[in-house]
Every structure is written in structure tokens, then in C-alpha cells.
Design a protein around this motif. Structure first.
Motif, mmCIF file in Angstrom:
data_model
loop_
_atom_site.group_PDB
_atom_site.id
_atom_site.type_symbol
_atom_site.label_atom_id
_atom_site.label_comp_id
_atom_site.label_asym_id
_atom_site.label_seq_id
_atom_site.Cartn_x
_atom_site.Cartn_y
_atom_site.Cartn_z
ATOM 1 N N ARG A 17 -13.930 -17.673 -1.622
ATOM 2 C CA ARG A 17 -13.238 -16.339 -1.215
ATOM 3 C C ARG A 17 -12.935 -16.451 0.239
ATOM 4 O O ARG A 17 -13.562 -16.899 1.106
ATOM 5 C CB ARG A 17 -14.193 -15.110 -1.565
ATOM 6 C CG ARG A 17 -14.643 -14.856 -3.010
ATOM 7 C CD ARG A 17 -15.364 -13.501 -3.212
ATOM 8 N NE ARG A 17 -14.220 -12.435 -3.102
ATOM 9 C CZ ARG A 17 -14.816 -11.123 -2.839
ATOM 10 N NH1 ARG A 17 -16.215 -10.927 -3.037
ATOM 11 N NH2 ARG A 17 -13.839 -10.094 -2.676
ATOM 12 N N GLN A 44 -13.668 2.681 1.004
ATOM 13 C CA GLN A 44 -12.348 2.226 0.252
ATOM 14 C C GLN A 44 -12.298 0.611 0.659
ATOM 15 O O GLN A 44 -11.998 -0.185 -0.194
ATOM 16 C CB GLN A 44 -11.313 2.833 0.654
ATOM 17 C CG GLN A 44 -10.984 4.304 0.428
ATOM 18 C CD GLN A 44 -10.005 5.058 0.999
ATOM 19 O OE1 GLN A 44 -9.437 4.762 1.878
ATOM 20 N NE2 GLN A 44 -9.681 6.219 0.437
ATOM 21 N N GLU A 59 -8.851 -10.344 -0.742
ATOM 22 C CA GLU A 59 -8.739 -9.768 -2.189
ATOM 23 C C GLU A 59 -8.781 -8.124 -2.210
ATOM 24 O O GLU A 59 -7.834 -7.451 -2.463
ATOM 25 C CB GLU A 59 -9.383 -10.572 -3.239
ATOM 26 C CG GLU A 59 -9.090 -9.680 -4.674
ATOM 27 C CD GLU A 59 -10.110 -10.467 -5.500
ATOM 28 O OE1 GLU A 59 -10.252 -10.066 -6.706
ATOM 29 O OE2 GLU A 59 -10.530 -11.537 -5.510
ATOM 30 N N GLU A 60 -9.814 -7.713 -1.601
ATOM 31 C CA GLU A 60 -10.106 -6.127 -1.662
ATOM 32 C C GLU A 60 -9.331 -5.825 -0.565
ATOM 33 O O GLU A 60 -8.749 -4.534 -0.789
ATOM 34 C CB GLU A 60 -11.589 -5.872 -1.090
ATOM 35 C CG GLU A 60 -12.595 -6.384 -1.985
ATOM 36 C CD GLU A 60 -13.929 -6.265 -1.635
ATOM 37 O OE1 GLU A 60 -14.360 -5.347 -0.933
ATOM 38 O OE2 GLU A 60 -14.999 -7.008 -2.349
ATOM 39 N N PHE A 62 -6.035 -6.625 0.229
ATOM 40 C CA PHE A 62 -4.674 -6.446 -0.397
ATOM 41 C C PHE A 62 -4.599 -5.540 -1.693
ATOM 42 O O PHE A 62 -3.592 -4.653 -1.856
ATOM 43 C CB PHE A 62 -4.246 -7.633 -0.901
ATOM 44 C CG PHE A 62 -3.936 -8.802 0.102
ATOM 45 C CD1 PHE A 62 -3.231 -8.263 1.289
ATOM 46 C CD2 PHE A 62 -4.371 -10.119 0.041
ATOM 47 C CE1 PHE A 62 -2.911 -9.280 2.236
ATOM 48 C CE2 PHE A 62 -3.860 -10.980 0.931
ATOM 49 C CZ PHE A 62 -3.256 -10.710 2.067
ATOM 50 N N ASP A 63 -5.922 -5.299 -2.324
ATOM 51 C CA ASP A 63 -6.013 -4.246 -3.489
ATOM 52 C C ASP A 63 -5.757 -2.790 -2.629
ATOM 53 O O ASP A 63 -5.341 -1.884 -3.183
ATOM 54 C CB ASP A 63 -7.228 -4.448 -4.311
ATOM 55 C CG ASP A 63 -7.246 -5.507 -5.074
ATOM 56 O OD1 ASP A 63 -6.159 -6.014 -5.458
ATOM 57 O OD2 ASP A 63 -8.152 -5.889 -5.543
ATOM 58 N N TRP A 64 -6.468 -2.809 -1.498
ATOM 59 C CA TRP A 64 -6.432 -1.461 -0.919
ATOM 60 C C TRP A 64 -5.111 -1.093 -0.439
ATOM 61 O O TRP A 64 -4.792 -0.050 -0.364
ATOM 62 C CB TRP A 64 -7.654 -1.489 0.318
ATOM 63 C CG TRP A 64 -7.539 -0.320 1.062
ATOM 64 C CD1 TRP A 64 -8.112 0.958 0.709
ATOM 65 C CD2 TRP A 64 -7.006 -0.009 2.375
ATOM 66 N NE1 TRP A 64 -8.043 1.923 1.606
ATOM 67 C CE2 TRP A 64 -7.067 1.219 2.650
ATOM 68 C CE3 TRP A 64 -6.087 -0.802 3.208
ATOM 69 C CZ2 TRP A 64 -6.409 1.784 3.836
ATOM 70 C CZ3 TRP A 64 -5.761 -0.138 4.485
ATOM 71 C CH2 TRP A 64 -5.796 0.988 4.833
ATOM 72 N N ASP A 66 -2.177 -2.097 -1.551
ATOM 73 C CA ASP A 66 -1.540 -1.844 -2.696
ATOM 74 C C ASP A 66 -1.787 -0.441 -3.106
ATOM 75 O O ASP A 66 -0.833 0.440 -3.511
ATOM 76 C CB ASP A 66 -1.725 -2.884 -3.928
ATOM 77 C CG ASP A 66 -0.991 -4.160 -3.609
ATOM 78 O OD1 ASP A 66 -0.341 -4.340 -2.730
ATOM 79 O OD2 ASP A 66 -1.690 -5.006 -4.159
ATOM 80 N N MET A 67 -2.807 0.161 -3.059
ATOM 81 C CA MET A 67 -3.332 1.448 -3.592
ATOM 82 C C MET A 67 -2.594 2.439 -2.598
ATOM 83 O O MET A 67 -2.272 3.348 -3.092
ATOM 84 C CB MET A 67 -4.932 1.455 -3.644
ATOM 85 C CG MET A 67 -5.398 2.776 -4.002
ATOM 86 S SD MET A 67 -7.151 2.979 -3.931
ATOM 87 C CE MET A 67 -7.568 2.982 -2.258
ATOM 88 N N GLN A 68 -2.813 2.064 -1.203
ATOM 89 C CA GLN A 68 -2.329 2.939 -0.550
ATOM 90 C C GLN A 68 -0.642 3.122 -0.389
ATOM 91 O O GLN A 68 -0.136 4.161 -0.286
ATOM 92 C CB GLN A 68 -2.486 2.473 1.019
ATOM 93 C CG GLN A 68 -3.947 2.469 1.445
ATOM 94 C CD GLN A 68 -4.653 3.942 1.391
ATOM 95 O OE1 GLN A 68 -4.274 4.684 1.898
ATOM 96 N NE2 GLN A 68 -5.810 3.919 0.628
ATOM 97 N N SER A 70 0.986 2.590 -3.190
ATOM 98 C CA SER A 70 1.483 3.125 -4.432
ATOM 99 C C SER A 70 1.042 5.042 -4.273
ATOM 100 O O SER A 70 1.730 5.673 -4.673
ATOM 101 C CB SER A 70 0.593 2.769 -5.695
ATOM 102 O OG SER A 70 -0.738 3.152 -5.485
#
Length: 75
Positions: A17, A44, A59-60, A62-64, A66-68, A70
Motif C-alpha cells: 500500500r 473520515q 487509497e483512502e 482518494f476515496d475521501w 471522491d466522496m467530498q 460527489s
């Protein structure tokens, strides 16, 4: 003889990772320090320690992000 390419300071790899030092997150992903601090405080973004340095898994992160993004689109 060194086979690996040098890694920029603040970037870490562990168990396959990739991680980024928390102090480098705002400049790397163009966020304010307070946005990153708030995300960590609210749970978060989860921080881990690698060699004594506080880091966030890419990874986390980039996920966060993306969530922000959206969530902003729905407002």
C-alpha cells in the motif's frame, strides 16, 4: 547497487500500500490544512504510523476526495 527508484520524502510504501505523510497531503492534493485536519478529527480519514510518521493511505485519501466532490455536486 540500488534497484529501486528513490521515493520523494513524505511518501511511504508498506505491505503493498502507498501512504502519504499527513503534513504533505494539503499541498499534494490541493486542499487546505483545515480541510485535512477536519477530516481526520471527524474520522473520515484514518491516520496510521509508518516509522513514527503520521500517514494516510493513498487509497483512502482518494476515496475521501471522491466522496467530498460527489457531496459538493449535490448541494
Amino acid at each position: 547497487m540500488r534497484a529501486d527508484k528513490p521515493v520523494k520524502p513524505g511518501w511511504f510504501f508498506r505491505n503493498g500500500r502507498q501512504y502519504l505523510a499527513v503534513s504533505e497531503v494539503p499541498a499534494t492534493v490541493n486542499l487546505t490544512t483545515s480541510e485535512v485536519t477536519d477530516a481526520i478529527s471527524l474520522g473520515q480519514l484514518r491516520i496510521e504510523r509508518v516509522n513514527g510518521c503520521k500517514v494516510v493511505a493513498m487509497e483512502e485519501l482518494f476515496d475521501w476526495i471522491d466522496m467530498q466532490e460527489s457531496g459538493r455536486g449535490q448541494a
